[in-house]
Design a protein around this motif. Structure first.
Motif, mmCIF file in Angstrom:
data_model
loop_
_atom_site.group_PDB
_atom_site.id
_atom_site.type_symbol
_atom_site.label_atom_id
_atom_site.label_comp_id
_atom_site.label_asym_id
_atom_site.label_seq_id
_atom_site.Cartn_x
_atom_site.Cartn_y
_atom_site.Cartn_z
ATOM 1 N N ASN A 349 0.816 -1.224 0.000
ATOM 2 C CA ASN A 349 0.000 0.000 0.000
ATOM 3 C C ASN A 349 0.847 1.270 0.000
ATOM 4 O OD1 ASN A 349 0.759 -0.802 2.710
ATOM 5 N ND2 ASN A 349 -0.500 0.896 3.429
ATOM 6 N N SER A 350 2.119 1.160 0.365
ATOM 7 C CA SER A 350 2.989 2.336 0.423
ATOM 8 C C SER A 350 3.844 2.503 -0.830
ATOM 9 C CB SER A 350 3.920 2.230 1.639
ATOM 10 O OG SER A 350 4.895 1.207 1.459
ATOM 11 N N ALA A 351 3.788 1.525 -1.750
ATOM 12 C CA ALA A 351 4.737 1.492 -2.863
ATOM 13 C C ALA A 351 4.552 2.637 -3.849
ATOM 14 C CB ALA A 351 4.635 0.155 -3.593
ATOM 15 N N ALA A 352 3.297 2.965 -4.178
ATOM 16 C CA ALA A 352 3.055 4.010 -5.179
ATOM 17 C C ALA A 352 3.588 5.355 -4.708
ATOM 18 C CB ALA A 352 1.559 4.106 -5.487
ATOM 19 N N GLU A 353 3.216 5.757 -3.506
ATOM 20 C CA GLU A 353 3.674 7.052 -2.990
ATOM 21 C C GLU A 353 5.179 7.067 -2.802
ATOM 22 O OE1 GLU A 353 3.006 10.124 0.786
ATOM 23 O OE2 GLU A 353 1.984 8.194 0.749
ATOM 24 N N ALA A 354 5.736 5.962 -2.286
ATOM 25 C CA ALA A 354 7.185 5.908 -2.074
ATOM 26 C C ALA A 354 7.934 6.022 -3.395
ATOM 27 C CB ALA A 354 7.558 4.606 -1.366
ATOM 28 N N THR A 355 7.374 5.475 -4.463
ATOM 29 C CA THR A 355 8.009 5.566 -5.779
ATOM 30 C C THR A 355 7.945 6.986 -6.317
ATOM 31 O OG1 THR A 355 7.444 3.260 -6.278
ATOM 32 C CG2 THR A 355 7.976 4.688 -8.146
ATOM 33 N N LEU A 356 6.778 7.600 -6.231
ATOM 34 C CA LEU A 356 6.587 8.935 -6.795
ATOM 35 C C LEU A 356 7.342 10.019 -6.034
ATOM 36 C CD1 LEU A 356 2.768 8.734 -7.616
ATOM 37 C CD2 LEU A 356 4.649 8.842 -9.268
ATOM 38 N N THR A 357 7.649 9.774 -4.781
ATOM 39 C CA THR A 357 8.328 10.788 -3.956
ATOM 40 C C THR A 357 9.780 10.415 -3.673
ATOM 41 O OG1 THR A 357 7.549 9.723 -1.904
ATOM 42 C CG2 THR A 357 6.165 11.463 -2.839
ATOM 43 N N LEU A 358 10.316 9.473 -4.427
ATOM 44 C CA LEU A 358 11.657 8.959 -4.138
ATOM 45 C C LEU A 358 12.717 10.057 -4.030
ATOM 46 C CD1 LEU A 358 12.541 6.098 -3.555
ATOM 47 C CD2 LEU A 358 13.285 5.887 -5.918
ATOM 48 N N PRO A 359 12.804 11.013 -4.956
ATOM 49 C CA PRO A 359 13.858 12.039 -4.842
ATOM 50 C C PRO A 359 13.575 13.081 -3.754
ATOM 51 C CG PRO A 359 12.991 11.886 -7.089
ATOM 52 C CD PRO A 359 12.039 11.183 -6.192
ATOM 53 N N ASP A 360 12.312 13.178 -3.336
ATOM 54 C CA ASP A 360 11.935 14.197 -2.350
ATOM 55 C C ASP A 360 12.256 13.777 -0.929
ATOM 56 O OD1 ASP A 360 10.835 15.585 -4.520
ATOM 57 O OD2 ASP A 360 8.932 14.515 -4.296
ATOM 58 N N ALA A 361 12.492 12.491 -0.734
ATOM 59 C CA ALA A 361 12.778 11.984 0.608
ATOM 60 C C ALA A 361 14.054 11.158 0.537
ATOM 61 C CB ALA A 361 11.612 11.133 1.115
ATOM 62 N N PRO A 362 15.226 11.835 0.453
ATOM 63 C CA PRO A 362 16.496 11.118 0.303
ATOM 64 C C PRO A 362 16.680 10.075 1.396
ATOM 65 C CG PRO A 362 16.801 13.477 0.035
ATOM 66 C CD PRO A 362 15.401 13.281 0.537
ATOM 67 N N ALA A 363 17.018 8.898 0.977
ATOM 68 C CA ALA A 363 17.189 7.795 1.919
ATOM 69 C C ALA A 363 17.975 6.706 1.216
ATOM 70 C CB ALA A 363 15.825 7.277 2.371
ATOM 71 N N GLY A 364 18.088 5.559 1.869
ATOM 72 C CA GLY A 364 18.677 4.408 1.219
ATOM 73 C C GLY A 364 17.600 3.664 0.460
ATOM 74 N N LYS A 365 17.792 2.389 0.295
ATOM 75 C CA LYS A 365 16.805 1.572 -0.402
ATOM 76 C C LYS A 365 15.524 1.448 0.415
ATOM 77 C CE LYS A 365 18.110 0.076 -4.418
ATOM 78 N NZ LYS A 365 17.243 0.238 -5.596
ATOM 79 N N LYS A 366 14.392 1.560 -0.289
ATOM 80 C CA LYS A 366 13.087 1.358 0.324
ATOM 81 C C LYS A 366 12.577 -0.006 -0.110
ATOM 82 C CE LYS A 366 12.085 6.250 0.839
ATOM 83 N NZ LYS A 366 11.209 7.388 0.522
ATOM 84 N N LEU A 367 12.310 -0.843 0.878
ATOM 85 C CA LEU A 367 11.985 -2.244 0.657
ATOM 86 C C LEU A 367 10.490 -2.464 0.870
ATOM 87 C CD1 LEU A 367 13.113 -5.153 0.219
ATOM 88 C CD2 LEU A 367 13.495 -5.239 2.690
ATOM 89 N N VAL A 368 9.836 -3.084 -0.116
ATOM 90 C CA VAL A 368 8.396 -3.329 -0.062
ATOM 91 C C VAL A 368 8.132 -4.823 0.092
ATOM 92 C CG1 VAL A 368 6.226 -3.217 -1.358
ATOM 93 C CG2 VAL A 368 7.849 -1.309 -1.470
ATOM 94 N N TYR A 369 7.297 -5.166 1.076
ATOM 95 C CA TYR A 369 6.789 -6.534 1.210
ATOM 96 C C TYR A 369 5.365 -6.532 0.684
ATOM 97 C CZ TYR A 369 10.961 -7.934 3.675
ATOM 98 O OH TYR A 369 12.273 -8.224 3.976
ATOM 99 N N THR A 370 5.167 -7.226 -0.429
ATOM 100 C CA THR A 370 3.940 -7.053 -1.193
ATOM 101 C C THR A 370 2.713 -7.696 -0.553
ATOM 102 O OG1 THR A 370 4.330 -9.033 -2.542
ATOM 103 C CG2 THR A 370 5.296 -6.958 -3.312
ATOM 104 N N GLY A 371 2.918 -8.632 0.354
ATOM 105 C CA GLY A 371 1.783 -9.334 0.949
ATOM 106 C C GLY A 371 1.183 -8.656 2.151
#
Length: 420
Positions: A349-371
């Protein structure tokens, strides 16, 4: 079979939807996706939509599933592949297909194949090209991160050196040599440090620079220089170049003025590239790893040194299947730890927003558990969130015991307990 997936319909138009997957054909494989890490390339695809070279022009009516740093389990195998793959096996994916000259790739181009999904269908070309890889490791996230690690590994293999008096090129970094990783305290830089310390062509010295003291401190916590020297025999030095009036002079002084055999540039910044050029030693190789978005990006290069000092430049974009296999095998043997790149964990549920805002929130890798459904959360915030959520408290306890890093124990706990 129903799947839940994040699909791209157009520029900045990502939607989390549930829909029916068709029955697989004899030359396809059905997989359950467990983990998918978010890549900046997915952000670029989401921003550009149909203007992206890999995204179909008709994605507004035939949306594609995003995500390509993915791992999970094989659920159903088409007749063509029965002898090569078995139900229940874990898999990793090499998304760079280049099938018959096509730009199509999982996570960019397919209606039913992408990492930001609970289930997906692997098209026959993935198996035909050997890009559906067997994985025997413990944790799924490690297989997801094999893809970005393969990009790092590929760059190390692409660096090269010459032989005085002949035209022979020796591929790879110099064993026992002096290596600099500029702007290297970010997620990919940390992966580059890990690989340098444990690959089969280990340097004798690794100097890592950055201008962010917090990132350098975190890097030094993950890779304590004293332990590295004791265990690996390598001099690891972290340098905040913003503290020096003449950083080039200081960096060269660490090599007694001789300069570096290999220099990796991990930020598409003109000043950093030029700094890298100026610290090269004789026959030094400058590896431009960072991918710029500016098609006119350029920097000055000392051609006197190119002619008389045999300095040279190389660059790579991505890794190949052999690089990914090397990443998986090294991870399975615990030689490298891709978790050094991960700073955030979340659910589908967090993947879409995390993808679209990737450069706006500098961090390391963001890991998604799809289930699961879970807000994208920094590992550093687990303890605070644990005050109101016992699952975060447990994850904080586990990661704190692991130098603040994500790990197999944390993944196992999350998959078994989240939402209960």
């Amino acid at each position: 079979m129903k799947t839940r997936a994040v699909r791209l319909y157009g520029k900045r138009d990502l939607r989390l939807e549930e829909f029916e997957l068709p029955e697989i054909k004899d030359d396809e494989i059905l997989v359950q996706v467990v983990s998918d890490s978010i890549c900046m390339s997915s952000y670029k695809a989401a921003i550009l939509g149909p203007d992206h070279k890999r995204v179909p022009k008709d994605c507004h009516v035939n949306p594609i599933i995003i995500g390509h740093e993915t791992a999970g389990n094989i659920v159903k195998v088409g007749a063509k592949w029965k002898d090569q793959f078995k139900v229940g096996e874990k898999f990793a994916l090499q998304p760079a297909l280049n099938y018959k000259g096509s730009m199509d790739s999982p996570g960019y181009s397919y209606k039913y194949c992408g990492g930001a999904a609970t289930y997906a269908i692997m098209p026959q070309e993935v198996m035909e090209l050997g890009c559906l890889l067997h994985y025997d490791g413990e944790a799924y996230y490690e297989a997801s991160l094999a893809e970005p690690m393969s990009c790092i590994i590929g760059a190390y293999h692409a660096s090269y050196h010459t032989t005085m008096g002949s035209y022979e090129h020796r591929m790879g970094i110099v064993p026992g040599g002096k290596l600099a990783i500029l702007a290297g305290a970010g997620p990919m830089g940390l992966g580059a440090i890990d690989y340098a310390l444990h690959c089969d062509r280990r340097p004798g010295m690794v100097v890592v620079t950055d201008i962010d003291e917090n990132r350098l401190n975190r890097a030094a916590t993950i890779f304590p220089p004293e332990e590295v020297k004791k265990n690996e025999g390598i001099d690891l030095i972290f340098v905040n170049t913003s503290k020096y009036e003449d950083p080039v002079a200081y960096l060269r002084s660490l090599t007694d003025g001789a300069g570096y055999d290999d220099v990796f540039v991990y930020a598409p910044v003109k000043a950093v590239v030029e700094q890298g050029d100026r610290i090269l030693g004789r026959d030094g190789c400058l590896n431009f790893f960072a991918g710029p978005t500016d098609t006119n990006f350029s920097a000055l290069c000392n051609f006197y040194n190119v002619h008389y000092g045999a300095t040279h430049i190389v660059g790579t974009t991505g890794g190949n299947t052999d690089d990914m296999k090397e990443s998986l095998r090294m991870t399975e043997k615990k030689l490298i730890n891709p978790a050094v790149m991960v700073t955030h964990v979340g659910g589908l549920n967090s993947a879409a927003e995390a993808t679209l805002t990737l450069p706006d929130a500098p961090a390391g890798k963001k890991l998604v558990y799809t289930g699961i459904d879970m807000e994208m959360t920094a590992i550093a915030d687990f303890e605070e969130k644990g005050k109101s959520n016992p699952h975060f408290a447990k994850l904080a306890e586990i990661t704190k015991r692991n130098r603040g890093l994500w790990c197999a124990e944390a993944e196992k706990y999350l998959l078994e307990n989240w939402g209960k």
